[in-house]
Design a protein around this motif. Structure first.
Motif, PDB file in Angstrom:
ATOM      1  N   UNK A   1      44.988  36.351  19.711  1.00  0.00           N
ATOM      2  CA  UNK A   1      44.571  36.709  21.066  1.00  0.00           C
ATOM      3  C   UNK A   1      45.068  35.664  22.061  1.00  0.00           C
ATOM      4  N   UNK A   2      45.610  36.150  23.168  1.00  0.00           N
ATOM      5  CA  UNK A   2      45.999  35.266  24.272  1.00  0.00           C
ATOM      6  C   UNK A   2      45.404  35.801  25.571  1.00  0.00           C
ATOM      7  N   UNK A   3      44.897  34.878  26.383  1.00  0.00           N
ATOM      8  CA  UNK A   3      44.179  35.222  27.601  1.00  0.00           C
ATOM      9  C   UNK A   3      44.839  34.559  28.799  1.00  0.00           C
ATOM     10  N   UNK A   4      44.729  35.226  29.933  1.00  0.00           N
ATOM     11  CA  UNK A   4      45.074  34.605  31.212  1.00  0.00           C
ATOM     12  C   UNK A   4      43.851  34.638  32.109  1.00  0.00           C
ATOM     13  N   UNK A   5      43.549  33.444  32.656  1.00  0.00           N
ATOM     14  CA  UNK A   5      42.456  33.295  33.597  1.00  0.00           C
ATOM     15  C   UNK A   5      42.992  32.765  34.917  1.00  0.00           C
ATOM     16  N   UNK A   6      42.308  33.146  35.972  1.00  0.00           N
ATOM     17  CA  UNK A   6      42.522  32.529  37.288  1.00  0.00           C
ATOM     18  C   UNK A   6      41.293  31.676  37.593  1.00  0.00           C
ATOM     19  N   UNK A   7      41.531  30.446  38.025  1.00  0.00           N
ATOM     20  CA  UNK A   7      40.412  29.572  38.367  1.00  0.00           C
ATOM     21  C   UNK A   7      40.639  28.948  39.738  1.00  0.00           C
ATOM     22  N   UNK A   8      39.720  29.215  40.629  1.00  0.00           N
ATOM     23  CA  UNK A   8      39.762  28.588  41.951  1.00  0.00           C
ATOM     24  C   UNK A   8      38.814  27.402  41.951  1.00  0.00           C
ATOM     25  N   UNK A   9      38.981  26.558  42.921  1.00  0.00           N
ATOM     26  CA  UNK A   9      38.371  25.237  42.927  1.00  0.00           C
ATOM     27  C   UNK A   9      36.891  25.251  42.544  1.00  0.00           C
ATOM     28  N   UNK A  10      36.565  24.515  41.449  1.00  0.00           N
ATOM     29  CA  UNK A  10      35.186  24.310  40.994  1.00  0.00           C
ATOM     30  C   UNK A  10      34.451  25.610  40.673  1.00  0.00           C
ATOM     31  N   UNK A  11      35.206  26.667  40.426  1.00  0.00           N
ATOM     32  CA  UNK A  11      34.585  27.923  40.035  1.00  0.00           C
ATOM     33  C   UNK A  11      34.826  28.192  38.557  1.00  0.00           C
ATOM     34  N   UNK A  12      34.094  29.132  38.030  1.00  0.00           N
ATOM     35  CA  UNK A  12      34.311  29.538  36.652  1.00  0.00           C
ATOM     36  C   UNK A  12      35.659  30.247  36.534  1.00  0.00           C
ATOM     37  N   UNK A  13      36.290  30.153  35.391  1.00  0.00           N
ATOM     38  CA  UNK A  13      37.515  30.925  35.188  1.00  0.00           C
ATOM     39  C   UNK A  13      37.224  32.418  35.273  1.00  0.00           C
ATOM     40  N   UNK A  14      38.154  33.140  35.865  1.00  0.00           N
ATOM     41  CA  UNK A  14      38.030  34.591  35.994  1.00  0.00           C
ATOM     42  C   UNK A  14      39.079  35.231  35.099  1.00  0.00           C
ATOM     43  N   UNK A  15      38.635  35.994  34.133  1.00  0.00           N
ATOM     44  CA  UNK A  15      39.560  36.616  33.194  1.00  0.00           C
ATOM     45  C   UNK A  15      40.374  37.690  33.900  1.00  0.00           C
ATOM     46  N   UNK A  16      41.696  37.584  33.764  1.00  0.00           N
ATOM     47  CA  UNK A  16      42.595  38.586  34.340  1.00  0.00           C
ATOM     48  C   UNK A  16      42.916  39.672  33.318  1.00  0.00           C
ATOM     49  N   UNK A  17      43.365  39.248  32.143  1.00  0.00           N
ATOM     50  CA  UNK A  17      43.664  40.165  31.042  1.00  0.00           C
ATOM     51  C   UNK A  17      43.807  39.366  29.755  1.00  0.00           C
ATOM     52  N   UNK A  18      43.867  40.114  28.657  1.00  0.00           N
ATOM     53  CA  UNK A  18      44.148  39.460  27.396  1.00  0.00           C
ATOM     54  C   UNK A  18      44.889  40.412  26.471  1.00  0.00           C
ATOM     55  N   UNK A  19      45.580  39.819  25.542  1.00  0.00           N
ATOM     56  CA  UNK A  19      46.288  40.555  24.501  1.00  0.00           C
ATOM     57  C   UNK A  19      45.607  40.280  23.169  1.00  0.00           C
ATOM     58  N   UNK A  20      45.323  41.340  22.443  1.00  0.00           N
ATOM     59  CA  UNK A  20      44.961  41.203  21.024  1.00  0.00           C
ATOM     60  C   UNK A  20      46.178  41.707  20.260  1.00  0.00           C
ATOM     61  N   UNK A  21      46.907  40.780  19.700  1.00  0.00           N
ATOM     62  CA  UNK A  21      48.251  41.087  19.166  1.00  0.00           C
ATOM     63  C   UNK A  21      49.061  41.708  20.305  1.00  0.00           C
ATOM     64  N   UNK A  22      49.498  42.949  20.125  1.00  0.00           N
ATOM     65  CA  UNK A  22      50.298  43.572  21.180  1.00  0.00           C
ATOM     66  C   UNK A  22      49.464  44.479  22.085  1.00  0.00           C
ATOM     67  N   UNK A  23      48.192  44.592  21.780  1.00  0.00           N
ATOM     68  CA  UNK A  23      47.323  45.452  22.580  1.00  0.00           C
ATOM     69  C   UNK A  23      46.897  44.730  23.851  1.00  0.00           C
ATOM     70  N   UNK A  24      47.248  45.327  24.976  1.00  0.00           N
ATOM     71  CA  UNK A  24      46.986  44.731  26.278  1.00  0.00           C
ATOM     72  C   UNK A  24      45.648  45.233  26.813  1.00  0.00           C
TER      73      UNK A  24
END
Lengths: 110, 113
Positions: free
Chosen positions: B31-54
């Motif tokens: 699994x690979x994840x991408x998060x966006x994090x703005x200053x001093x905030x919690x990471x916000x999950x954008x999307x993730x891949x489980x193997x090739x499943x987006x």
């Protein structure tokens, strides 16, 4: 709704003191893991400690320990003998739906 | 040492100019994840891949896309960056097993001029 709540936006303590960060959560899952992550200023997010919901024994990692109260859905982090390097944002998270708390900024004062 | 690597560490782009951020891992995680994090905030999950499943989060803007050409690499494409997209972008991986413990890269700081 599945949630993670950290009610302390910021805390500060003197070096060598003990500090407890609170976290409450809500989930309908039966088995799950809870995590505390640490993010020092301008540095990488790292795992501090994790707890499996099925385990009654509280997890410990050196100076870090948790107080896991499943019935109360509470998962607090205790840092003993705090050090300057513990200054960081601390995030509580659950592995159900990858939910994160808003974070607590912890400042350790010399 | 097994790790999560993000390149570049700092990226400056112009308003509306496409940008690609890169993440690689030597952990052989599913699994690979991408998060966006703005200053001093919690990471916000954008999307993730489980193997090739987006798996796209419902509130991730269409402006954000991702590619995972193989197990080791994952890319975040921002097609037309706006000023509001300036943030730290975190890549994380997990084995996808029961614990789903995530391991993070150092992040890419994106500045939009």
């Amino acid at each position: 709704a599945q949630t993670v709540t950290q009610s302390q936006p910021e805390m500060s303590v003197q070096e060598a003191e003990t500090v407890t960060l609170s976290c409450t959560y809500d989930t309908s899952e039966n088995n799950y893991y809870l995590f505390w992550y640490k993010q020092p200023p301008s540095r990488q997010m790292i795992l501090v400690i994790r707890q499996e919901a099925y385990k009654q024994q509280n997890a410990t990692e050196n100076r870090f320990s948790v107080n896991f109260q499943k019935a109360a859905k509470s998962f607090s982090l205790k840092i003993s003998d705090s050090q300057l390097g513990d200054t960081a944002m601390y995030f509580c998270a659950g592995n159900y739906q990858l939910i994160w708390g808003a974070g607590t900024k912890l400042i350790i004062k010399p | 040492d097994a790790m999560v690597i993000q390149n570049p560490r700092y990226q400056v782009t112009q308003f509306g100019k496409p940008v690609t951020l890169s993440c690689s891992q030597t952990l052989n995680h599913n699994v690979m994840y991408w998060y966006q994090q703005k200053s001093s905030q919690a990471p916000k999950l954008l999307f993730h891949y489980y193997d090739k499943d987006f798996n796209n989060e419902a509130d991730t803007p269409d402006n954000f896309q991702s590619r995972r050409p193989n197990t080791s690499f994952c890319f975040l494409d921002i097609r037309s960056p706006g000023l509001g997209d300036a943030a730290m972008y975190l890549c994380a991986t997990s084995s996808g097993g029961r614990t789903n413990t995530q391991y993070f890269g150092p992040g890419t700081r994106l500045t939009v001029l």
